[in-house]
Design a protein around this motif. Structure first.
Motif, short mmCIF file in Angstrom:
data_model
loop_
_atom_site.label_atom_id
_atom_site.label_comp_id
_atom_site.label_asym_id
_atom_site.label_seq_id
_atom_site.Cartn_x
_atom_site.Cartn_y
_atom_site.Cartn_z
N LEU A 1 0.83 -1.21 0.00
CA LEU A 1 0.00 0.00 0.00
C LEU A 1 0.87 1.26 0.00
O LEU A 1 0.54 2.24 -0.67
N LEU A 2 1.98 1.23 0.73
CA LEU A 2 2.91 2.37 0.74
C LEU A 2 3.54 2.55 -0.64
O LEU A 2 3.70 3.68 -1.12
N THR B 1 4.18 5.49 -5.60
CA THR B 1 4.10 5.51 -7.06
C THR B 1 3.13 6.58 -7.54
O THR B 1 3.42 7.31 -8.50
N THR B 2 1.99 6.69 -6.86
CA THR B 2 1.00 7.72 -7.22
C THR B 2 1.59 9.12 -7.07
O THR B 2 1.43 9.97 -7.96
N LEU B 3 2.28 9.36 -5.96
CA LEU B 3 2.89 10.68 -5.72
C LEU B 3 3.97 10.98 -6.76
O LEU B 3 4.07 12.12 -7.25
N ILE C 1 4.11 14.03 -9.98
CA ILE C 1 5.24 14.89 -10.35
C ILE C 1 5.71 14.62 -11.78
O ILE C 1 5.89 15.54 -12.57
N LEU C 2 5.88 13.32 -12.11
CA LEU C 2 6.46 12.95 -13.41
C LEU C 2 5.47 13.02 -14.57
O LEU C 2 5.79 13.54 -15.64
N GLN C 3 4.27 12.46 -14.37
CA GLN C 3 3.31 12.34 -15.46
C GLN C 3 1.88 12.37 -14.92
O GLN C 3 1.24 11.33 -14.77
N PHE D 1 -3.19 4.66 -13.50
CA PHE D 1 -2.48 3.83 -12.53
C PHE D 1 -3.36 3.48 -11.33
O PHE D 1 -3.44 2.31 -10.93
N LEU D 2 -4.02 4.48 -10.77
CA LEU D 2 -4.84 4.26 -9.57
C LEU D 2 -5.93 3.22 -9.78
O LEU D 2 -6.21 2.41 -8.89
#
Length: 199
Positions: A74-75, A80-82, A86-88, A95-96
């Protein structure tokens, strides 16, 4: 009769996935690395063509980190979401609700259930729910511009069947991936023990 026996055998087949001797620090480090890899792979989707092939691989790191520990999984999903924000940012929703949620559901399935069929069913169900939420709730053309955003039972059934098949493929890939990851981590632990005993 043989077909029935074969079907029962397939449905009862255990995935036999195991988790190596990871320390807490190692879990955090591996989870962070897998999160970074997932973010890079997911970002590749905007390149088009071969980028889509890399993009769908973002599920793998999430599954592996969740198998190691649901909390770490989960972390990793959150990290990855954060990173994607920033990246894309355009890849965050995808993704989510697709690659990420499939990874989390498969990882949790591996932790809670012994049979591969149940794990695949769990992954396929969550992937289907994620795709339908994107398509009908957010009006996001996740299936392309040709598929209408109006609720359709045929589309829902098609997505569910695709989700089951796709989830089954990922389940088998992750069994292989986890075996290799365990080998690498066990080797690393043995090297560290040898170095500490020599001091």
């Amino acid at each position: 009769m043989r077909f029935i026996k074969w079907t029962v055998k397939v449905f009862k087949k255990k995935h036999e996935i195991t988790v190596g001797p990871y320390t807490k620090n190692m879990k955090l480090v591996v989870g962070s690395l897998l999160g970074a890899i997932a973010a890079i792979l997911q970002s590749a989707g905007l390149m088009g063509g071969i980028g889509y092939a890399f993009s769908i691989m973002a599920t793998g790191p999430i599954v592996l980190s969740t198998i190691i520990s649901i909390r770490i999984g989960l972390l990793t999903y959150a990290v990855t979401t954060l990173l994607l924000i920033i990246l894309q940012p355009s890849e965050v929703l995808v993704f989510l609700f697709t690659t990420g949620v499939l990874g989390i559901s498969l990882g949790i399935g591996f932790k809670l259930y012994n049979t591969g069929t149940v794990v695949s069913l769990m992954g396929g169900t969550f992937l289907t729910a994620g795709i339908l939420i994107l398509l009908y709730l957010f009006q996001f053309p996740v299936l392309g511009p040709l598929v209408s955003s109006k609720v359709s039972g045929t589309v829902g059934l098609g997505v569910f069947l695709f989700g089951l098949f796709y989830s089954w493929i990922w389940m088998n890939l992750c069994i292989v991936g986890m075996k290799h990851l365990n080998k690498v981590m066990v080797r690393k632990l043995l090297i560290e023990k040898d170095e500490s005993s020599c001091r």
